[in-house]
Enzyme design. Structure first.
Site, PDB file in Angstrom:
ATOM      1  N   TYR A 141      46.162  12.197  56.140  1.00 12.88           N
ATOM      2  CA  TYR A 141      45.602  12.795  57.358  1.00 12.88           C
ATOM      3  C   TYR A 141      45.580  11.758  58.494  1.00 12.88           C
ATOM      4  O   TYR A 141      46.121  11.977  59.580  1.00 12.88           O
ATOM      5  CB  TYR A 141      44.187  13.335  57.080  1.00 12.88           C
ATOM      6  CG  TYR A 141      43.410  13.608  58.335  1.00 12.88           C
ATOM      7  CD1 TYR A 141      43.852  14.574  59.245  1.00 12.88           C
ATOM      8  CD2 TYR A 141      42.251  12.900  58.642  1.00 12.88           C
ATOM      9  CE1 TYR A 141      43.152  14.816  60.413  1.00 12.88           C
ATOM     10  CE2 TYR A 141      41.544  13.132  59.809  1.00 12.88           C
ATOM     11  CZ  TYR A 141      42.006  14.091  60.696  1.00 12.88           C
ATOM     12  OH  TYR A 141      41.318  14.324  61.861  1.00 12.88           O
ATOM     13  N   LEU A 188      29.321  17.050  55.955  1.00 14.52           N
ATOM     14  CA  LEU A 188      27.928  16.865  55.538  1.00 14.52           C
ATOM     15  C   LEU A 188      26.981  17.885  56.178  1.00 14.52           C
ATOM     16  O   LEU A 188      26.243  18.573  55.460  1.00 14.52           O
ATOM     17  CB  LEU A 188      27.477  15.433  55.876  1.00 14.52           C
ATOM     18  CG  LEU A 188      26.011  15.160  55.544  1.00 14.52           C
ATOM     19  CD1 LEU A 188      25.782  15.196  54.037  1.00 14.52           C
ATOM     20  CD2 LEU A 188      25.576  13.816  56.116  1.00 14.52           C
TER      21      LEU A 188
HETATM   22  N1  UFG Z   1      28.838  13.760  52.300  1.00 17.18           N
HETATM   23  C1  UFG Z   1      27.935  14.033  51.292  1.00 17.18           C
HETATM   24  N2  UFG Z   1      27.848  15.323  50.870  1.00 17.18           N
HETATM   25  C2  UFG Z   1      28.594  16.336  51.386  1.00 17.18           C
HETATM   26  C3  UFG Z   1      29.523  16.031  52.406  1.00 17.18           C
HETATM   27  C4  UFG Z   1      29.619  14.724  52.833  1.00 17.18           C
HETATM   28  O1  UFG Z   1      27.238  13.142  50.790  1.00 17.18           O
HETATM   29  O2  UFG Z   1      28.452  17.496  50.937  1.00 17.18           O
HETATM   30  C5  UFG Z   1      28.915  12.373  52.806  1.00 17.18           C
HETATM   31  C6  UFG Z   1      30.294  11.770  52.703  1.00 17.18           C
HETATM   32  O3  UFG Z   1      30.461  11.162  51.450  1.00 17.18           O
HETATM   33  C7  UFG Z   1      30.272  10.801  53.879  1.00 17.18           C
HETATM   34  C8  UFG Z   1      29.379  11.482  54.917  1.00 17.18           C
HETATM   35  O4  UFG Z   1      28.611  12.423  54.174  1.00 17.18           O
HETATM   36  O5  UFG Z   1      29.651   9.619  53.480  1.00 17.18           O
HETATM   37  C9  UFG Z   1      30.138  12.195  55.994  1.00 17.18           C
HETATM   38  O6  UFG Z   1      31.113  13.025  55.374  1.00 17.18           O
HETATM   39  P1  UFG Z   1      31.953  14.131  56.165  1.00 17.18           P
HETATM   40  O7  UFG Z   1      32.838  14.806  55.170  1.00 17.18           O
HETATM   41  O8  UFG Z   1      31.039  14.984  56.963  1.00 17.18           O
HETATM   42  O9  UFG Z   1      32.799  13.272  57.178  1.00 17.18           O
HETATM   43  P2  UFG Z   1      33.805  12.070  56.888  1.00 17.18           P
HETATM   44  O10 UFG Z   1      33.138  10.850  57.450  1.00 17.18           O
HETATM   45  O11 UFG Z   1      34.267  12.003  55.504  1.00 17.18           O
HETATM   46  O12 UFG Z   1      35.055  12.570  57.696  1.00 17.18           O
HETATM   47  C10 UFG Z   1      35.075  12.589  59.076  1.00 17.18           C
HETATM   48  C11 UFG Z   1      36.002  13.669  59.584  1.00 17.18           C
HETATM   49  C12 UFG Z   1      37.421  13.414  59.166  1.00 17.18           C
HETATM   50  C13 UFG Z   1      37.810  12.044  59.585  1.00 17.18           C
HETATM   51  C14 UFG Z   1      36.824  11.070  59.029  1.00 17.18           C
HETATM   52  C15 UFG Z   1      37.128   9.670  59.438  1.00 17.18           C
HETATM   53  O13 UFG Z   1      35.594  14.893  59.084  1.00 17.18           O
HETATM   54  O14 UFG Z   1      38.270  14.339  59.781  1.00 17.18           O
HETATM   55  O15 UFG Z   1      35.526  11.371  59.503  1.00 17.18           O
HETATM   56  O16 UFG Z   1      36.648   8.822  58.454  1.00 17.18           O
HETATM   57  F1  UFG Z   1      39.026  11.748  59.100  1.00 17.18           F
END
Ligand code: UFG
Length: 325
Positions: A141, A188
């Site tokens: 991605y 999240l």
């Molecule tokens: N998390 C949980 N439980 C959940 C969902 C997420 O504990 O049900 C945690 C994840 O492990 C992470 C944090 O919450 O630590 C944020 O997770 P998200 O999935 O909301 O977001 P990300 O940081 O993984 O991803 C976001 C964007 C992506 C982008 C990324 C860059 O959604 O498109 O940031 O790192 F690529």
């Protein structure tokens, strides 16, 4: 000014379209509705159904609209999916982007505001992340977004394109009309609010032993209305290049859940699970350049405002778009 918004039926695209129309821009949404929602397209916008992977679709739309600028959101955006199906990400985000750039070239459109991501940096060497830090994505991605940034840099050098890369950190929150509805939902805040709505028993918390004050991951959550405003400022500004969009403040998973407990009044039980592969412990933006260049300051991105606006939207749309209470 006439703006073509690709992916205007998606989460960030829908709110940016709404703001463009509020500010008097003539706005055309181009979207294949594969993951976006027709209901998320502001009725004041003209809608063109089309797929960027089909060069004729975007060439025809570009010819018909002859926009002054393009805001390009249309893309796949799930990190986990990209690890399983890289071909989807290179096919849609890169090949689709090339088709878009070609259509712009043929029509003489030069200005493009591109929806990029902090995922292009991968695991940062230090924090906060500045735009000049090495870009070493850790998933297809992020790589696909970086590849299209690079393609646009060449079009800038050789074909007078005027690209702006807005590298978002964690987009979240809702406007009063449009919010987050992904399937599957991996983010999240909507997952936390689903539990508060009674649509899940517990929030999975991925990892509790990170090197952070409470052991959970830290992210830089940025409200989509603040993101949308940055796109409008970028249209009005001659700047070309990359800008981080974040608050510069980190918030842990448990802090975000704490805010959701306060706002919803629901206990929101959690279940600690192993770390999600590839999740960095901390991602925080240095967004001083966006402030300097665009005069952009986030003013909706306090965690309580983010959760409150998302909560209002999810309560009004418990099943997302299509079904409203
Ligand atoms: N998390 C949980 N439980 C959940 C969902 C997420 O504990 O049900 C945690 C994840 O492990 C992470 C944090 O919450 O630590 C944020 O997770 P998200 O999935 O909301 O977001 P990300 O940081 O993984 O991803 C976001 C964007 C992506 C982008 C990324 C860059 O959604 O498109 O940031 O790192 F690529």
């Amino acid at each position: 000014m006439n703006v073509l918004v690709t992916g205007g039926a998606g989460y960030i695209g829908s709110v940016t379209t709404e703001l463009l129309l509020d500010e008097g821009y003539e706005t055309v949404v181009f979207d294949n509705l594969e993951r976006g929602h027709r209901e998320a397209v502001d009725p004041r916008a003209r809608f063109i159904a089309g797929d960027l992977r089909n060069p004729a679709d975007i060439a025809k739309a570009m010819q018909a609209v002859k926009p002054d600028a393009v805001i390009h959101f249309a893309a796949y955006a799930l990190v986990g999916e990209s690890m399983e199906h890289p071909e989807l990400y290179f096919g849609n985000n890169v090949r689709g982007g090339v088709n878009l750039a070609e259509a712009m070239l043929k029509t003489g459109v030069r200005r493009i505001v591109f929806s990029s991501t902090c995922a292009t940096y991968g695991q940062p060497e230090r924090l906060p992340i500045t735009e000049d830090m090495p870009q070493r994505p850790t998933n297809p991605y992020g790589e696909s977004k970086l590849m299209f940034e690079k393609i646009l840099v060449w079009y800038q050098r050789l074909k007078e394109f005027q690209p702006v890369f807005l590298r978002y950190f964690n987009a979240c929150g809702a406007s009063s009309k449009y919010g987050e509805d992904h399937d599957p939902e991996t983010h999240l805040i909507p997952n936390v609010l689903k539990v508060a709505l009674g649509q899940g028993e517990q929030v999975p918390v991925f990892g509790e032993d990170y090197d952070t004050p409470d052991g959970t991951c830290i992210r830089d959550y940025i409200h989509i209305e603040d993101l949308a405003r940055a796109h409008l400022l970028a249209l009005k500004n001659p700047f070309c290049g990359a800008l981080n969009l974040g608050t510069g403040e980190g918030c842990s998973v448990l802090q975000a859940i704490g805010a959701a407990r306060r706002i919803t009044g629901h206990p929101i039980p959690v279940k600690f699970l192993p770390c999600r592969p590839g999740d960095p412990a901390r991602l925080v933006a240095d967004a001083r350049n966006a402030r300097k260049v665009l005069g952009w300051t986030p003013d909706r991105s306090r965690v309580d405002d983010i959760v409150q606006t998302a909560w209002d939207w999810h309560r009004a749309h418990p099943d997302g778009y299509g079904k409203k209470s």
